[in-house]
Design an enzyme around this catalytic site. Structure first.
Site, mmCIF file in Angstrom:
data_model
loop_
_atom_site.group_PDB
_atom_site.id
_atom_site.type_symbol
_atom_site.label_atom_id
_atom_site.label_comp_id
_atom_site.label_asym_id
_atom_site.label_seq_id
_atom_site.Cartn_x
_atom_site.Cartn_y
_atom_site.Cartn_z
ATOM 1 C CE LYS A 1 -13.473 30.402 68.341
ATOM 2 N NZ LYS A 1 -13.109 29.961 67.033
HETATM 3 C C1 PLP Z 1 -11.985 28.800 66.777
HETATM 4 C C2 PLP Z 1 -11.273 27.761 67.539
HETATM 5 C C3 PLP Z 1 -9.937 27.418 67.282
HETATM 6 C C4 PLP Z 1 -9.175 27.900 66.091
HETATM 7 O O1 PLP Z 1 -9.191 29.214 65.853
HETATM 8 P P1 PLP Z 1 -9.026 29.839 64.368
HETATM 9 O O2 PLP Z 1 -8.688 31.251 64.699
HETATM 10 O O3 PLP Z 1 -10.354 29.714 63.682
HETATM 11 O O4 PLP Z 1 -7.932 29.124 63.700
HETATM 12 C C5 PLP Z 1 -9.326 26.512 68.114
HETATM 13 N N1 PLP Z 1 -9.974 25.946 69.134
HETATM 14 C C6 PLP Z 1 -11.260 26.222 69.407
HETATM 15 C C7 PLP Z 1 -11.916 25.591 70.575
HETATM 16 C C8 PLP Z 1 -11.952 27.126 68.604
HETATM 17 O O5 PLP Z 1 -13.244 27.360 68.862
#
Ligand code: PLP
Length: 396
Positions: free
Chosen positions: A186
């Protein structure tokens, strides 16, 4: 987007603080920690940057969504409306509190279509969860009006759009609750981690307790705390929080780099009349984590995606065929392949999702999303832009 591209001395320094005192957990052990409270510090910084009264960090973005839903008292049999295009975490979080994810069509914003949302509302609906996929947002004012009219919670999944704004407010802060992911790929990473923001003291208090077994955190003695309600363990470790502190400090330079790289690519592609772009709602500003484009039809989009790969342009996604992000490949959800038995209410609720989503298919069939990286040099971006143009023109 990936924050890991900027992992460096600042992150190491914050982590070293934690290693120096050895307190890896956020609660207790105060005499040993030399004043370092990394999770708490990250919460303060996050609330400040997102202009909300409260922030709660947790162990993942999926945990953030789960804790946010629980904080809004969403539970057994309640329905939560979510888009057909998102990451699997959206329905996982809803199911994990016992609620029913109800899929809903998207429009040219690539997230919830407010008109489709209205038709999906039933007496069981408790919340609407727009997902700001790939750096841009839903039509939030329309969704907010629907929530106000039906007394529903607006929960923004801003995991892929941190730093974008709507109506001059940071994404995630417009609804009742907003969630971020700080997983490894992210815009900001903690390795693994997540955050919830809200202006509601009630939701913030509940989130704070729920993510730590329902502990009330009153006083310094963990053994003496009481449990006002049931909770689980979604705590973020001090090591992960330390990385996040350094990453959050870089957010504004990260966003500026994303915008710069995005603009070069977009400008080049605007010269191709057949290429159009995702609609960004009025008053919205993207985070520029991805450049999202439409080809005139599915066939051309598939061919263009292949041509991009063949021209050496990496990190472009054709989500329509992707098994993480689009409902067509979520057979575990659609076929209810749960390890444990799902309640009858959830089983029946989930059956609603076994239908076609033609509007979603029409938009996603035409969509290609290109990740915007932070490490590209200007020369690399320019070269990439001409390769993209060449690739797409070759199939038209
Ligand atoms: C990455 C993501 C999540 C979940 O995040 P994690 O930290 O990987 O559990 C939820 N929603 C969206 C849109 C994402 O891209």
């Amino acid at each position: 987007m990936p924050g890991f591209e900027l992992f460096g001395a600042e992150e190491k320094k914050e982590v070293q603080d934690v290693l120096d005192n050895g307190v890896l957990m956020r609660y207790g052990f105060d005499p040993m920690r030399n004043g370092h409270h990394k999770a708490l510090e990250l919460e303060k910084d996050l609330a400040k940057r997102m202009q909300t009264k409260y922030a709660q960090v947790v162990s993942s973005g999926t945990a953030a969504l789960t804790v946010a839903l629980a904080s809004a008292e969403i539970g057994s049999g309640d329905e939560v409306i979510m888009p057909t295009f998102t990451f699997v975490a959206s329905f996982e979080a809803i199911l994990s509190v016992g609620a029913v994810p109800v899929l809903c069509d998207i429009d040219d914003t690539l997230t919830l279509d407010p008109k489709a949302v209205e038709t999906a509302i039933t007496p069981k609906t408790k919340a609407i969860m727009p997902v700001h996929m790939c750096g841009s947002m839903a039509d939030l004012s329309a969704l907010k009006a629907i929530c106000d009219q039906h007394n529903l919670i607006l929960l923004e999944d801003a995991c892929q759009a941190i730093g974008g704004t709507y109506d001059n407010k940071p994404l995630g802060s417009y609804g009742d609750l907003g969630c971020f992911s700080f997983d490894y790929v992210k815009t900001i990473t903690c390795g693994e981690g997540g955050g919830i923001i809200t202006n509601s003291k009630k939701f913030a208090d509940r989130a704070h307790k729920y993510q730590d077994h329902g502990h009330d955190h009153v006083g310094n003695d963990r053994g003496a705390e009481t449990h006002p309600f049931l909770g689980y363990n979604y705590r973020l470790s001090e090591l992960n929080a330390a990385v996040g502190i350094a990453q959050l400090r870089k957010l504004d330079t990260t966003l500026a780099t994303q915008e710069k790289n995005y603009s070069i690519l977009r400008h080049a592609l605007e010269a191709i009349p057949e290429v159009t772009f995702r609609r960004v709602p009025e008053t919205g500003v993207e985070s520029y984590a991805f450049l999202n484009l439409f080809l005139p039809n599915e066939n051309l989009a598939r061919n263009a995606h292949k041509a991009l790969g063949a021209h050496g342009v990496d990190a472009c996604f054709y989500w329509f065929d992707n098994n993480w992000h689009y409902y067509k490949k979520w057979e575990h959800l659609l076929e209810q392949k749960s390890l444990g038995r799902l309640s009858e209410e959830v089983q029946n609720g989930l059956k609603k999702n076994n239908r076609s989503f033609e509007a979603s298919d029409a938009w996603m069939g035409r969509t290609i999303s290109c990740l915007i990286k932070l490490s590209w040099t200007e020369e690399e971006v320019n070269k990439r832009a001409s390769k993209m143009v060449e690739a797409i023109k070759s199939v038209l």
